[in-house]
Design a protein around this motif. Structure first.
Motif, short mmCIF file in Angstrom:
data_model
loop_
_atom_site.label_atom_id
_atom_site.label_comp_id
_atom_site.label_asym_id
_atom_site.label_seq_id
_atom_site.Cartn_x
_atom_site.Cartn_y
_atom_site.Cartn_z
N UNK A 90 0.80 -1.22 0.00
CA UNK A 90 0.00 0.00 0.00
C UNK A 90 0.84 1.27 0.00
N UNK A 91 2.15 1.15 0.00
CA UNK A 91 3.02 2.34 -0.02
C UNK A 91 2.91 3.02 -1.39
N UNK A 92 3.05 4.34 -1.43
CA UNK A 92 3.02 5.03 -2.72
C UNK A 92 4.14 4.53 -3.63
N UNK A 93 3.76 4.14 -4.83
CA UNK A 93 4.72 3.57 -5.77
C UNK A 93 5.85 4.55 -6.09
N UNK A 94 5.51 5.81 -6.21
CA UNK A 94 6.52 6.82 -6.49
C UNK A 94 7.56 6.92 -5.40
N UNK A 95 7.13 6.73 -4.15
CA UNK A 95 8.05 6.79 -3.01
C UNK A 95 9.04 5.62 -3.04
N UNK A 96 8.52 4.43 -3.38
CA UNK A 96 9.38 3.25 -3.45
C UNK A 96 10.41 3.41 -4.57
N UNK A 97 9.96 3.90 -5.71
CA UNK A 97 10.88 4.11 -6.84
C UNK A 97 11.90 5.21 -6.53
N UNK A 98 11.48 6.25 -5.83
CA UNK A 98 12.39 7.33 -5.44
C UNK A 98 13.53 6.80 -4.58
N UNK A 99 13.17 5.95 -3.61
CA UNK A 99 14.19 5.36 -2.73
C UNK A 99 15.13 4.46 -3.54
N UNK A 100 14.57 3.69 -4.47
CA UNK A 100 15.40 2.84 -5.33
C UNK A 100 16.34 3.65 -6.20
N UNK A 101 15.86 4.78 -6.71
CA UNK A 101 16.71 5.63 -7.55
C UNK A 101 17.86 6.25 -6.77
N UNK A 102 17.62 6.57 -5.50
CA UNK A 102 18.70 7.10 -4.66
C UNK A 102 19.82 6.08 -4.55
N UNK A 103 19.45 4.82 -4.29
CA UNK A 103 20.45 3.76 -4.16
C UNK A 103 21.16 3.51 -5.50
N UNK A 104 20.41 3.54 -6.59
CA UNK A 104 21.01 3.33 -7.91
C UNK A 104 21.99 4.44 -8.27
N UNK A 105 21.64 5.68 -7.94
CA UNK A 105 22.52 6.81 -8.22
C UNK A 105 23.87 6.69 -7.51
N UNK A 106 23.84 6.06 -6.33
CA UNK A 106 25.07 5.92 -5.55
C UNK A 106 25.83 4.64 -5.88
N UNK A 107 25.40 3.92 -6.93
CA UNK A 107 26.15 2.75 -7.38
C UNK A 107 25.76 1.45 -6.72
N UNK A 108 24.61 1.36 -6.09
CA UNK A 108 24.16 0.14 -5.45
C UNK A 108 23.38 -0.73 -6.44
N UNK A 109 23.46 -2.04 -6.26
CA UNK A 109 22.55 -2.95 -6.95
C UNK A 109 21.27 -2.98 -6.13
N UNK A 110 20.12 -2.91 -6.79
CA UNK A 110 18.85 -2.81 -6.08
C UNK A 110 17.95 -3.98 -6.44
N UNK A 111 17.31 -4.56 -5.43
CA UNK A 111 16.30 -5.60 -5.63
C UNK A 111 15.07 -5.20 -4.83
N UNK A 112 13.90 -5.43 -5.41
CA UNK A 112 12.64 -5.12 -4.73
C UNK A 112 12.08 -6.41 -4.15
N UNK A 113 11.75 -6.37 -2.88
CA UNK A 113 11.28 -7.54 -2.17
C UNK A 113 9.83 -7.84 -2.49
N UNK A 114 9.54 -9.11 -2.79
CA UNK A 114 8.18 -9.57 -3.04
C UNK A 114 7.98 -10.91 -2.35
N UNK A 115 6.76 -11.42 -2.39
CA UNK A 115 6.45 -12.74 -1.86
C UNK A 115 5.91 -13.60 -3.00
N UNK A 116 6.06 -14.93 -2.92
CA UNK A 116 5.52 -15.78 -3.98
C UNK A 116 3.99 -15.74 -3.98
N UNK A 117 3.36 -15.91 -5.15
CA UNK A 117 1.90 -15.88 -5.20
C UNK A 117 1.29 -17.06 -4.44
N UNK A 118 0.13 -16.82 -3.88
CA UNK A 118 -0.59 -17.88 -3.16
C UNK A 118 -1.26 -18.77 -4.19
N UNK A 119 -1.04 -20.07 -4.05
CA UNK A 119 -1.63 -20.98 -5.04
C UNK A 119 -2.80 -21.75 -4.49
#
Length: 134
Positions: free
Chosen positions: A105-134
């Motif tokens: 439920x977090x604002x998507x723009x906020x999550x991407x903004x945080x990821x872009x900060x890390x990318x600008x500083x040379x970090x590898x970035x991964x977004x955490x998810x969970x596997x789908x419920x089957x």
């Protein structure tokens, strides 16, 4: 003169049972504690995805929870965006990977903004998810 022991011979099981017990305890310990490796300490509901990514064992954890205005947590410590940038700069000599725990439920723009900060500083970035419920 040959020395002889007068102690009774012990069964080999006497020595192997404690060894097996120790091996099983270590196995159970490592199996149970492996789930705690990438949890950030801040409770968020992750989005679902069927993709998997490996190699982020010792990455920094950046959490973007839902509901809190401009709240970001870097390795469990609450930070502003400017503080996050400074902490990422300070930790550039260590592990240069970051896992972003963005709440569903977090604002998507906020999550991407945080990821872009890390990318600008040379970090590898991964977004955490969970596997789908089957």
């Amino acid at each position: 003169m040959k020395l002889e022991s007068h102690l009774p011979k012990q069964s080999p099981w006497l020595y192997t049972v404690p060894l097996l017990n120790t091996i099983l305890l270590l196995l159970v310990y490592f199996l149970l504690t492996s789930n705690f490796v990438v949890q950030s300490g801040i409770k968020v509901e992750h989005p679902e995805s069927s993709s998997r990514l490996t190699g982020f064992d010792r990455a920094h954890i950046i959490t973007v929870p839902a509901g809190l205005e401009n709240a970001v947590y870097f390795d469990g410590v609450r930070s502003s965006t400017a503080e996050l940038r400074e902490r990422l700069k300070a930790n550039r000599e260590g592990e240069r990977r970051a896992i972003i725990h963005g709440a569903k439920q977090a604002p998507h723009g906020r999550v991407i903004e945080v990821g872009n900060i890390a990318l600008e500083l040379g970090y590898e970035v991964a977004y955490s998810t969970v596997p789908p419920k089957s």
